[in-house]
Design a protein around this motif. Structure first.
Motif, PDB file in Angstrom:
ATOM      1  N   LEU A  24      -1.057   4.996  -2.188  1.00 49.40           N
ATOM      2  CA  LEU A  24      -1.680   6.317  -2.284  1.00 49.40           C
ATOM      3  C   LEU A  24      -3.106   6.225  -2.807  1.00 49.40           C
ATOM      4  N   LEU A  25      -3.347   5.343  -3.781  1.00 51.59           N
ATOM      5  CA  LEU A  25      -4.709   5.187  -4.291  1.00 51.59           C
ATOM      6  C   LEU A  25      -5.662   4.695  -3.216  1.00 51.59           C
ATOM      7  N   SER A  26      -5.204   3.759  -2.375  1.00 48.76           N
ATOM      8  CA  SER A  26      -6.071   3.272  -1.297  1.00 48.76           C
ATOM      9  C   SER A  26      -6.386   4.377  -0.300  1.00 48.76           C
ATOM     10  N   LEU A  27      -5.442   5.308  -0.088  1.00 46.60           N
ATOM     11  CA  LEU A  27      -5.700   6.410   0.833  1.00 46.60           C
ATOM     12  C   LEU A  27      -6.667   7.420   0.231  1.00 46.60           C
ATOM     13  N   TYR A  28      -6.416   7.831  -1.016  1.00 48.21           N
ATOM     14  CA  TYR A  28      -7.242   8.869  -1.622  1.00 48.21           C
ATOM     15  C   TYR A  28      -8.635   8.358  -1.967  1.00 48.21           C
ATOM     16  N   LEU A  29      -8.742   7.073  -2.274  1.00 43.70           N
ATOM     17  CA  LEU A  29     -10.064   6.509  -2.557  1.00 43.70           C
ATOM     18  C   LEU A  29     -10.794   6.059  -1.310  1.00 43.70           C
ATOM     19  N   SER A  30     -10.118   6.152  -0.150  1.00 42.18           N
ATOM     20  CA  SER A  30     -10.706   5.725   1.137  1.00 42.18           C
ATOM     21  C   SER A  30     -11.146   4.261   1.087  1.00 42.18           C
ATOM     22  N   ILE A  31     -10.304   3.432   0.488  1.00 44.07           N
ATOM     23  CA  ILE A  31     -10.578   1.988   0.387  1.00 44.07           C
ATOM     24  C   ILE A  31      -9.426   1.264   1.068  1.00 44.07           C
ATOM     25  N   PRO A  32      -9.608   0.757   2.274  1.00 47.06           N
ATOM     26  CA  PRO A  32      -8.527  -0.003   2.918  1.00 47.06           C
ATOM     27  C   PRO A  32      -8.321  -1.341   2.214  1.00 47.06           C
ATOM     28  N   VAL A  33      -7.102  -1.594   1.777  1.00 42.74           N
ATOM     29  CA  VAL A  33      -6.788  -2.837   1.067  1.00 42.74           C
ATOM     30  C   VAL A  33      -6.670  -3.976   2.078  1.00 42.74           C
ATOM     31  N   PRO A  34      -6.973  -5.230   1.674  1.00 37.57           N
ATOM     32  CA  PRO A  34      -6.893  -6.349   2.627  1.00 37.57           C
ATOM     33  C   PRO A  34      -5.476  -6.690   3.045  1.00 37.57           C
TER      34      PRO A  34
ATOM     35  N   PHE B 185      -8.653  -5.828  -5.683  1.00 40.12           N
ATOM     36  CA  PHE B 185      -9.640  -5.336  -4.729  1.00 40.12           C
ATOM     37  C   PHE B 185     -10.056  -3.909  -5.072  1.00 40.12           C
ATOM     38  N   LEU B 186      -9.074  -3.035  -5.449  1.00 39.92           N
ATOM     39  CA  LEU B 186      -9.409  -1.657  -5.832  1.00 39.92           C
ATOM     40  C   LEU B 186     -10.269  -1.639  -7.082  1.00 39.92           C
ATOM     41  N   LEU B 187      -9.953  -2.504  -8.060  1.00 41.35           N
ATOM     42  CA  LEU B 187     -10.760  -2.556  -9.282  1.00 41.35           C
ATOM     43  C   LEU B 187     -12.181  -3.024  -8.976  1.00 41.35           C
ATOM     44  N   ASN B 188     -12.326  -4.014  -8.104  1.00 44.57           N
ATOM     45  CA  ASN B 188     -13.668  -4.503  -7.766  1.00 44.57           C
ATOM     46  C   ASN B 188     -14.486  -3.436  -7.046  1.00 44.57           C
ATOM     47  N   LYS B 189     -13.855  -2.627  -6.204  1.00 48.84           N
ATOM     48  CA  LYS B 189     -14.568  -1.559  -5.531  1.00 48.84           C
ATOM     49  C   LYS B 189     -15.079  -0.507  -6.517  1.00 48.84           C
TER      50      LYS B 189
ATOM     51  N   LEU C 194      -7.109   0.863 -14.008  1.00 44.20           N
ATOM     52  CA  LEU C 194      -7.747   1.566 -12.903  1.00 44.20           C
ATOM     53  C   LEU C 194      -7.557   3.076 -13.030  1.00 44.20           C
ATOM     54  N   LEU C 195      -6.344   3.528 -13.325  1.00 43.71           N
ATOM     55  CA  LEU C 195      -6.099   4.959 -13.483  1.00 43.71           C
ATOM     56  C   LEU C 195      -6.853   5.520 -14.672  1.00 43.71           C
ATOM     57  N   TYR C 196      -6.974   4.727 -15.715  1.00 48.19           N
ATOM     58  CA  TYR C 196      -7.714   5.196 -16.894  1.00 48.19           C
ATOM     59  C   TYR C 196      -9.191   5.409 -16.563  1.00 48.19           C
ATOM     60  N   VAL C 197      -9.755   4.506 -15.790  1.00 47.96           N
ATOM     61  CA  VAL C 197     -11.168   4.662 -15.412  1.00 47.96           C
ATOM     62  C   VAL C 197     -11.344   5.833 -14.465  1.00 47.96           C
ATOM     63  N   LEU C 198     -10.409   6.044 -13.537  1.00 49.63           N
ATOM     64  CA  LEU C 198     -10.529   7.147 -12.592  1.00 49.63           C
ATOM     65  C   LEU C 198     -10.376   8.502 -13.259  1.00 49.63           C
ATOM     66  N   THR C 199      -9.631   8.581 -14.343  1.00 47.53           N
ATOM     67  CA  THR C 199      -9.394   9.880 -15.022  1.00 47.53           C
ATOM     68  C   THR C 199     -10.262  10.057 -16.244  1.00 47.53           C
ATOM     69  N   ALA C 200     -11.088   9.066 -16.581  1.00 52.53           N
ATOM     70  CA  ALA C 200     -11.908   9.152 -17.805  1.00 52.53           C
ATOM     71  C   ALA C 200     -13.190   9.910 -17.487  1.00 52.53           C
TER      72      ALA C 200
END
Length: 618
Positions: free
Chosen positions: A452-462, A511-515, A533-539
């Motif tokens: 779900l995070l890859s979809l909502y962040l529009s980041i296709p995972v490898p 990969f999501l963290l690096n993006k 990752l969730l903490y950074v996205l909600t902070a």
């Protein structure tokens, strides 16, 4: 010393019965034909010492008596074998019969070699052999003398340290006819060894050139052994030498003697020969007169027709000049055609460039007229882009908060870096002594959350994830030479496939963290990295924006479109009951692999969970 060798005549048979090579020089070999001299098997002190008589023990008392005298004086003397070939111990015992000794076995010993190079040390043998070879080396040169000439006609160069010296070739023609026409010479060979202070004359050879014997065209074809101090003479037709021990004496052809007197008659030509010679001379004189007459006739004809000859010569030169001019004209015409073609290409290129410049000028003027309006629109578009970016970040924060409520990641007390997801503990890549079902369910929640995070962040995972709750899968489409591409995210019998699937899941989280510009300290910490990752996205310091009215857009055409407002709708209530764990329902218990809520028995299927692409951010 050298051996002087000759043959008895020009074409006589030699000692082996072989005929000599016929001479290539009708008048005989002369000094002018001699091209070089070579020495072979040069020996200063040849081993000519005869081996002495073997000293025997029986010869000592009879050393002053000859064997014939002994036999004449004592005819009763019996011959017996020499004591050197008998056992002396047994002979002494047989002479004295009163003394008897015990016979001892005779021990046969091998006689040691007394050669100087047969020592046990190879280095000593090598040094001894080198000394022997060095002792035979000789420095040599030779000189050629002729009768009637006080000084030597030729003196060779000095060849140092050689047993078979090769001297340079020479030519005796510059010495004059007095020397070059001679057929006999005296050759002196001078040598000096390392222990000598001055040169010594080793060989003095008086030789007639007609007495030489033929060896071959070259020394390469001659394989017979040569005697010591052999002197080889090189002529244009081959190599000659004297191989016999007969002194080099030249025997002239016998001349006929008169019967009436003892004086030798001088041979002369016959009458017929003289007449033939006279006729030949007359023919030669006639030929010379004829040649002179023809020359005078040719010269007179040329003088008479000199104008015609000059005209023909001028015509020939004119034709050559005309052909040359025609070739030059054709070359210039070819260059002119090429230059004209090049000029036309340049004119067309300049015209095309001018048209392009005019078109660019018109476009630039048109764009310049619209530039003020475009700058105003650029400012408003920049502000709108910044506003949309901020709103997008707010929506992502809101969605991350919702996902954090759906799949809460909480730490475990008294265990550092140990977390649970939706109440289920998930080890950090250490799957020994675990509850397989609990780990499978926790990995299913984690895989769905990453999906779900890859979809909502529009980041296709490898590594694509297929969330099937506790039977989730992950694919490796990047690596090469793999037997299979799909790996489970739940414990299976093949442990390495399960561990590799968890590794791929951790790589997706990294990969999501690096993006997001974050750095991963340890890739094996699955839930701690996801919590980070969730903490950074909600902070964020601002408030979480509310969900905008308008609902889901982007449904396929031809289907029913829900109302613009989702508040109070049945689908929203069903979705809230499905994803809100506080209402007593498991977050994923009724979701299938496509994100749809699995219907209960006797109930109508509910709508699917909206994806990130279905929301339109204002």
């Amino acid at each position: 010393m050298a051996t002087a060798n000759t043959s008895s005549g020009l074409n006589n048979d030699d000692a082996s019965g072989r005929r000599e090579r016929p001479l290539l020089f009708p008048s005989g070999r002369k000094l002018r034909h001699l091209q070089g001299v070579t020495i072979r098997n040069l020996v200063v002190n040849p081993p000519n010492r005869a081996r002495g008589k073997t000293i025997d023990d029986e010869d000592i008392p009879n050393s002053f008596q000859s064997p014939s005298k002994i036999l004449a004086e004592d005819t009763n003397r019996t011959l017996h074998q020499s004591r050197s070939f008998s056992n002396l111990n047994l002979s002494a015992a047989s002479d004295d019969q009163n003394v008897r000794h015990e016979r001892l076995p005779v021990r046969q010993t091998r006689r040691k070699s007394t050669l100087p190079w047969s020592g046990p040390n190879p280095q000593a043998r090598q040094v001894r052999l080198e000394d022997i070879t060095r002792s035979r080396m000789v420095t040599s040169w030779f000189s050629i003398h002729c009768d009637g000439v006080t000084e030597p006609v030729y003196v060779s160069e000095i060849v140092e340290n050689a047993v078979n010296p090769n001297f340079r070739a020479f030519d005796l023609n510059p010495c004059g006819p007095l020397v070059s026409r001679m057929d006999h010479l005296t050759l002196k060979l001078w040598v000096k060894m390392a222990a000598m202070d001055d040169y010594m004359e080793l060989v003095e050879l008086n030789l007639h050139l007609q007495s030489l014997q033929f060896l071959g065209r070259s020394l390469d074809s001659f394989h017979q052994p040569l005697p010591a101090n052999s002197i080889l003479f090189h002529f244009p037709d081959g190599v000659y030498t004297n191989l016999t021990d007969i002194p080099p004496v030249w025997t002239p052809y016998p001349t006929p003697r008169s019967k009436s007197s003892d004086t030798a008659a001088v041979p002369t030509s016959s009458y017929d020969a003289l007449m033939r010679l006279a006729n030949l001379d007359e023919c030669i004189q006639d030929a010379l007169i004829t040649r002179e007459r023809l020359e005078s006739q040719i010269n007179s004809i040329l003088e008479k027709h000199q104008h015609a000859v000059k005209t023909a010569s001028d015509a020939s030169r004119a034709k050559d000049k005309l052909a040359l001019i025609k070739n030059a004209v054709s070359a210039e015409r070819k260059q002119l055609r090429l230059a004209t073609k090049r000029k036309e290409e340049l004119i067309a290129s300049i015209k095309t460039r001018k048209e392009a410049m005019d078109n660019g000028t018109r476009i630039r003027e048109k764009v310049s007229s619209h530039l003020p309006d475009a700058r105003v629109k650029l400012g408003s578009s920049t502000k709108l882009l910044d506003q949309n970016t901020e709103e997008t970040k707010g929506q992502i924060r809101r969605i991350s908060e919702d996902l954090n409520e759906i799949y809460p990641i909480e730490p475990i007390a008294d265990k550092p870096l140990a977390f649970t997801i939706a109440g289920l503990a998930l080890p950090n890549s250490n799957f020994t002594d675990i509850d397989r079902d609990a780990v499978a369910a926790a990995l299913g929640y984690t895989a769905h959350l990453v999906y779900l995070l890859s979809l909502y962040l529009s980041i296709p995972v490898p590594y694509p994830i297929t969330p099937y709750s506790s039977s989730s899968l992950i694919q490796d489409l990047v690596s090469t030479a793999l037997p299979q591409r799909t790996y489970p995210l739940h414990p299976v019998n093949v442990q390495y496939r399960f561990e590799y699937g968890v590794f791929l899941l951790n790589k997706d989280i990294e990969f999501l963290l690096n993006k997001q510009g974050l750095r991963v300290l340890d890739i094996r910490h699955t839930l701690p990295n996801l919590k980070y990752l969730l903490y950074v996205l909600t902070a964020r310091s601002s408030e979480i924006p509310a969900r905008k009215a308008g609902g889901i857009r982007g449904l396929l055409p031809g289907r029913l479109t829900p109302s613009l407002s989702r508040r109070g709708s049945e689908d929203s209530v069903a979705y809230g009951e499905a994803v809100n764990p506080r209402r007593g329902m498991s977050p994923i218990s009724k979701l299938n692999g496509n994100g749809e809520i699995s219907p209960d028995k006797g109930k109508k299927p509910m709508a699917a969970i909206p994806s990130a692409s279905s929301f339109q951010v204002a």
